[in-house]
Scaffold this motif. Structure first.
Motif, short mmCIF file in Angstrom:
data_model
loop_
_atom_site.label_atom_id
_atom_site.label_comp_id
_atom_site.label_asym_id
_atom_site.label_seq_id
_atom_site.Cartn_x
_atom_site.Cartn_y
_atom_site.Cartn_z
N LEU A 178 0.81 -1.20 0.00
CA LEU A 178 0.00 0.00 0.00
C LEU A 178 0.85 1.26 0.00
CD1 LEU A 178 -2.72 -1.22 2.47
CD2 LEU A 178 -3.15 -0.45 0.16
N GLN A 179 1.89 1.27 0.82
CA GLN A 179 2.76 2.44 0.86
C GLN A 179 3.51 2.60 -0.46
OE1 GLN A 179 4.21 4.19 4.25
NE2 GLN A 179 4.04 2.39 5.56
N ALA A 180 3.95 1.47 -1.02
CA ALA A 180 4.65 1.53 -2.30
C ALA A 180 3.74 2.09 -3.38
CB ALA A 180 5.16 0.14 -2.69
N ALA A 181 2.44 1.73 -3.30
CA ALA A 181 1.48 2.22 -4.28
C ALA A 181 1.37 3.73 -4.22
CB ALA A 181 0.12 1.57 -4.05
N ILE A 182 1.30 4.28 -3.02
CA ILE A 182 1.22 5.73 -2.86
C ILE A 182 2.51 6.39 -3.32
CG2 ILE A 182 1.06 7.62 -1.18
CD1 ILE A 182 -0.93 5.96 0.35
N GLU A 183 3.63 5.78 -2.98
CA GLU A 183 4.93 6.36 -3.35
C GLU A 183 5.17 6.30 -4.85
OE1 GLU A 183 7.64 4.19 -0.94
OE2 GLU A 183 6.97 5.14 0.94
#
Length: 220
Positions: A148-153
């Motif tokens: 999820l964090q990678a998606a936002i980043e």
């Protein structure tokens, strides 16, 4: 069941499956006969259909499989009524044909569940990110956090700011405050329509990244 339907539904009891499907295919011309035919077919196969749906769902790695089986049973029953004309006794048995329909309906059900859960968990992640909580406060397993964090980043700086600004102020009902909306318009020298498009595009990119790098459909 409709009383009028009960009066003479037994008159079709000896009809073959193919004959019942034929009557169902004329539902626009004779809805009563089509419903009678479907009633006979349903009672003829409802136990087999339920066992089939329950068996299919028991292999799904999702919570509350019995509830999923009930939804699948209902959706498959409706599909049988709508697509009975596609049954070809020369190509397969009725039970095999129903199995194919059930698997297709299950795909649509799971797609809907996955979409809902991605939205649900994305909302929580954005709230946590906006509130700047520690990693221990996240409600996901570590692999899901990372995806999820990678998606936002993976978003551009502008997409991140737009989506996080909306997450900070919106709860699905409230509108973004006028001053924050104007702030985004001025900073990026753009229109409200374009801001909405950026937000929509960012959500889509996040979902696509999640689908490619994790499996949120099995999260409770």
């Amino acid at each position: 069941m409709d009383k009028e339907l009960l009066k003479d539904v037994d008159s079709l009891a000896n009809y073959s499956d193919e004959e019942l499907f034929l009557l169902m295919s004329y539902r626009d011309e004779n809805a009563m006969e089509a419903q009678k035919a479907y009633t006979i077919f349903f009672h003829r196969y409802k136990d087999s259909l339920w066992k089939l749906c329950f068996c299919i769902c028991s292999n799904c790695n999702t919570p509350e499989n019995e509830e999923l089986a009930k939804d699948l049973f209902q959706n498959t029953s409706i599909a049988i009524y709508n697509y009975g004309h596609t049954f070809d006794p020369k190509k397969s048995k009725v039970t095999t044909w129903m199995s194919r329909i059930a698997k297709s309906e299950l795909y649509h059900l799971l797609s809907g569940i996955k979409e809902y859960r991605i939205d649900e968990h994305l909302a929580v992640l954005l709230e946590n990110k906006v509130d700047e909580k520690s990693e221990n406060d996240f409600e996901f397993q570590s692999s899901e956090q990372e995806a999820l964090q990678a998606a936002i980043e993976s978003l551009t700086e502008r997409e991140q700011e737009v989506i996080l600004t909306y997450a900070m102020y919106e709860d699905g009902k409230k509108q973004l405050p006028a001053e924050m909306r104007q702030y985004l318009l001025d900073k990026y020298n753009t229109t409200q329509l374009n801001i909405q498009q950026i937000k929509s595009r960012a959500h889509k990119k996040i979902k696509e990244h999640i689908v490619s790098h994790s499996n949120l459909s099995i999260i409770k």
